[in-house]
Write a protein that holds these residues in place. Structure first.
Motif, PDB file in Angstrom:
ATOM      1  N   GLY A   1       0.929  -1.267  -0.071  1.00  0.00           N
ATOM      2  CA  GLY A   1      -0.014  -0.103   0.050  1.00  0.00           C
ATOM      3  C   GLY A   1       0.872   1.176  -0.084  1.00  0.00           C
ATOM      4  O   GLY A   1       2.020   1.159   0.001  1.00  0.00           O
ATOM      5  N   GLN A   2       0.158   2.564   0.103  1.00  0.00           N
ATOM      6  CA  GLN A   2       0.969   3.739   0.395  1.00  0.00           C
ATOM      7  C   GLN A   2       0.835   4.201   1.738  1.00  0.00           C
ATOM      8  O   GLN A   2      -0.179   4.083   2.123  1.00  0.00           O
ATOM      9  CB  GLN A   2       0.101   4.470  -0.747  1.00  0.00           C
ATOM     10  N   THR A   3       1.946   4.769   1.906  1.00  0.00           N
ATOM     11  CA  THR A   3       2.005   5.608   3.269  1.00  0.00           C
ATOM     12  C   THR A   3       2.242   6.929   2.923  1.00  0.00           C
ATOM     13  O   THR A   3       3.062   7.394   2.284  1.00  0.00           O
ATOM     14  CB  THR A   3       3.364   4.937   4.106  1.00  0.00           C
ATOM     15  N   ASP A   4       1.376   7.880   3.473  1.00  0.00           N
ATOM     16  CA  ASP A   4       1.487   9.146   3.498  1.00  0.00           C
ATOM     17  C   ASP A   4       1.952  10.118   4.404  1.00  0.00           C
ATOM     18  O   ASP A   4       1.543   9.618   5.569  1.00  0.00           O
ATOM     19  CB  ASP A   4       0.050   9.872   3.100  1.00  0.00           C
ATOM     20  N   PHE A   5       3.020  10.745   4.699  1.00  0.00           N
ATOM     21  CA  PHE A   5       3.618  11.616   5.653  1.00  0.00           C
ATOM     22  C   PHE A   5       3.017  13.104   5.161  1.00  0.00           C
ATOM     23  O   PHE A   5       3.349  13.749   4.052  1.00  0.00           O
ATOM     24  CB  PHE A   5       4.808  11.532   5.895  1.00  0.00           C
ATOM     25  N   LYS A   6       2.838  14.000   6.333  1.00  0.00           N
ATOM     26  CA  LYS A   6       2.635  15.447   6.045  1.00  0.00           C
ATOM     27  C   LYS A   6       3.358  16.176   7.240  1.00  0.00           C
ATOM     28  O   LYS A   6       2.908  16.092   8.270  1.00  0.00           O
ATOM     29  CB  LYS A   6       1.119  15.735   5.875  1.00  0.00           C
ATOM     30  N   SER A   7       4.580  16.712   6.785  1.00  0.00           N
ATOM     31  CA  SER A   7       5.213  17.613   7.740  1.00  0.00           C
ATOM     32  C   SER A   7       6.082  18.525   7.117  1.00  0.00           C
ATOM     33  O   SER A   7       6.188  18.637   6.012  1.00  0.00           O
ATOM     34  CB  SER A   7       6.046  16.506   8.536  1.00  0.00           C
ATOM     35  N   ASP A   8       6.981  19.421   7.893  1.00  0.00           N
ATOM     36  CA  ASP A   8       7.712  20.459   7.305  1.00  0.00           C
ATOM     37  C   ASP A   8       9.129  19.816   6.841  1.00  0.00           C
ATOM     38  O   ASP A   8       9.799  18.733   7.389  1.00  0.00           O
ATOM     39  CB  ASP A   8       7.925  21.440   8.335  1.00  0.00           C
ATOM     40  N   LEU A   9       9.558  20.217   5.644  1.00  0.00           N
ATOM     41  CA  LEU A   9      10.902  19.756   5.195  1.00  0.00           C
ATOM     42  C   LEU A   9      11.985  21.031   5.181  1.00  0.00           C
ATOM     43  O   LEU A   9      11.250  22.072   4.614  1.00  0.00           O
ATOM     44  CB  LEU A   9      10.624  19.590   3.514  1.00  0.00           C
ATOM     45  N   ASN A  10      12.968  20.691   5.981  1.00  0.00           N
ATOM     46  CA  ASN A  10      13.949  21.888   5.867  1.00  0.00           C
ATOM     47  C   ASN A  10      15.187  21.390   5.232  1.00  0.00           C
ATOM     48  O   ASN A  10      15.801  20.451   5.178  1.00  0.00           O
ATOM     49  CB  ASN A  10      14.488  21.849   7.537  1.00  0.00           C
ATOM     50  N   LEU A  11      15.433  22.532   4.129  1.00  0.00           N
ATOM     51  CA  LEU A  11      16.661  22.156   3.323  1.00  0.00           C
ATOM     52  C   LEU A  11      17.879  23.246   3.617  1.00  0.00           C
ATOM     53  O   LEU A  11      17.258  24.425   3.950  1.00  0.00           O
ATOM     54  CB  LEU A  11      16.514  22.471   1.951  1.00  0.00           C
ATOM     55  N   ARG A  12      19.051  22.729   3.839  1.00  0.00           N
ATOM     56  CA  ARG A  12      20.330  23.796   4.017  1.00  0.00           C
ATOM     57  C   ARG A  12      21.182  23.575   3.375  1.00  0.00           C
ATOM     58  O   ARG A  12      21.564  22.417   2.905  1.00  0.00           O
ATOM     59  CB  ARG A  12      20.627  23.437   5.640  1.00  0.00           C
ATOM     60  N   ALA A  13      22.043  24.392   2.870  1.00  0.00           N
ATOM     61  CA  ALA A  13      23.097  24.396   2.041  1.00  0.00           C
ATOM     62  C   ALA A  13      24.372  25.396   2.655  1.00  0.00           C
ATOM     63  O   ALA A  13      24.020  26.300   2.945  1.00  0.00           O
ATOM     64  CB  ALA A  13      22.901  24.758   0.773  1.00  0.00           C
ATOM     65  N   ASN A  14      25.538  24.757   2.797  1.00  0.00           N
ATOM     66  CA  ASN A  14      26.621  25.601   3.487  1.00  0.00           C
ATOM     67  C   ASN A  14      27.823  25.613   2.274  1.00  0.00           C
ATOM     68  O   ASN A  14      28.044  24.497   1.812  1.00  0.00           O
ATOM     69  CB  ASN A  14      27.106  25.108   4.759  1.00  0.00           C
ATOM     70  N   LEU A  15      28.610  26.641   2.400  1.00  0.00           N
ATOM     71  CA  LEU A  15      29.943  26.635   1.538  1.00  0.00           C
ATOM     72  C   LEU A  15      30.900  27.483   2.605  1.00  0.00           C
ATOM     73  O   LEU A  15      30.359  28.580   2.836  1.00  0.00           O
ATOM     74  CB  LEU A  15      29.498  27.253   0.383  1.00  0.00           C
ATOM     75  N   LYS A  16      31.957  26.850   2.642  1.00  0.00           N
ATOM     76  CA  LYS A  16      33.004  27.570   3.450  1.00  0.00           C
ATOM     77  C   LYS A  16      34.343  27.418   2.836  1.00  0.00           C
ATOM     78  O   LYS A  16      34.659  26.529   2.197  1.00  0.00           O
ATOM     79  CB  LYS A  16      33.116  27.129   4.905  1.00  0.00           C
ATOM     80  N   ILE A  17      35.042  28.525   2.512  1.00  0.00           N
ATOM     81  CA  ILE A  17      36.227  28.517   2.152  1.00  0.00           C
ATOM     82  C   ILE A  17      37.382  29.185   3.073  1.00  0.00           C
ATOM     83  O   ILE A  17      37.244  30.418   3.391  1.00  0.00           O
ATOM     84  CB  ILE A  17      36.411  29.416   0.599  1.00  0.00           C
ATOM     85  N   ARG A  18      38.332  28.555   3.521  1.00  0.00           N
ATOM     86  CA  ARG A  18      39.280  28.874   4.458  1.00  0.00           C
ATOM     87  C   ARG A  18      40.614  28.725   3.792  1.00  0.00           C
ATOM     88  O   ARG A  18      41.346  27.508   3.283  1.00  0.00           O
ATOM     89  CB  ARG A  18      39.000  27.838   5.573  1.00  0.00           C
ATOM     90  N   ASP A  19      41.555  29.727   4.091  1.00  0.00           N
ATOM     91  CA  ASP A  19      42.780  29.830   3.591  1.00  0.00           C
ATOM     92  C   ASP A  19      43.704  30.019   4.932  1.00  0.00           C
ATOM     93  O   ASP A  19      43.581  30.829   5.601  1.00  0.00           O
ATOM     94  CB  ASP A  19      43.114  30.864   2.728  1.00  0.00           C
ATOM     95  N   THR A  20      44.720  28.768   5.213  1.00  0.00           N
ATOM     96  CA  THR A  20      45.629  29.066   6.106  1.00  0.00           C
ATOM     97  C   THR A  20      46.979  29.061   5.825  1.00  0.00           C
ATOM     98  O   THR A  20      47.363  28.377   5.083  1.00  0.00           O
ATOM     99  CB  THR A  20      45.034  27.823   7.245  1.00  0.00           C
ATOM    100  N   LYS A  21      47.707  29.949   6.408  1.00  0.00           N
ATOM    101  CA  LYS A  21      49.289  29.922   6.205  1.00  0.00           C
ATOM    102  C   LYS A  21      49.871  30.088   7.304  1.00  0.00           C
ATOM    103  O   LYS A  21      49.666  30.746   8.453  1.00  0.00           O
ATOM    104  CB  LYS A  21      49.579  31.373   5.539  1.00  0.00           C
ATOM    105  N   THR A  22      51.128  29.033   7.396  1.00  0.00           N
ATOM    106  CA  THR A  22      51.862  29.038   8.677  1.00  0.00           C
ATOM    107  C   THR A  22      53.448  29.551   8.165  1.00  0.00           C
ATOM    108  O   THR A  22      53.728  28.838   7.141  1.00  0.00           O
ATOM    109  CB  THR A  22      51.888  27.530   9.336  1.00  0.00           C
TER     110      THR A  22
END
Length: 139
Positions: free
Chosen positions: A48-69
């Motif tokens: 059979g078919q199961t139905d869900f109804k709730s909130d969908l949260n989408l997230r996207a992250n982008l980080k660029i780090r430059d490290t010098k020693t």
């Protein structure tokens, strides 16, 4: 949506080898998210078919780090770059509540390191893809 700029500088003095270690770091970060209210998710199982109804949260992250020693030898008055790398972090995730106690999370995370100094000439990349089910005991 969120945008971040971070800068840091750390200086360490070592009396054992008369050396100053200087670490510079710069980071740019961008995050964005969106939420769909009452998102209809349908699973078709064999019987059979199961139905869900709730909130969908989408997230996207982008980080660029430059490290010098930089290693600064006090006795020789020489400056030697010991580590220089660019790190890119990409993350995407989706959260969906299947019930008031059970949450489904699907994610993709990638971490790419590009060395810019000849001491470590190889680019490395780590990728995590998966899902998690979280069961909450308290409300």
């Amino acid at each position: 949506a969120r945008f971040e700029m971070k800068k840091s500088r750390t200086i360490t003095l070592s009396f054992t080898n008369n050396q100053i270690t200087e670490v510079h770091s710069e980071e740019l970060g961008f995050s964005i998210g969106y939420r769909w209210d009452n998102f209809d998710l349908i699973f078709n199982f064999g019987d059979g078919q199961t139905d869900f109804k709730s909130d969908l949260n989408l997230r996207a992250n982008l980080k660029i780090r430059d490290t010098k020693t930089i290693l600064r030898k006090i006795s020789d008055e020489t400056n030697t770059p010991s580590a220089d790398q660019k790190v890119t972090i990409i993350g995407i995730s989706a959260d969906y509540m299947l019930s008031n106690r059970l949450t489904l999370r699907v994610f993709y995370d990638q971490n790419i390191t590009d060395p810019l100094v000849g001491t470590s000439p190889y680019r490395t990349s780590n990728t995590d893809i998966g899902f998690s089910l979280r069961f909450t005991l308290t409300e």
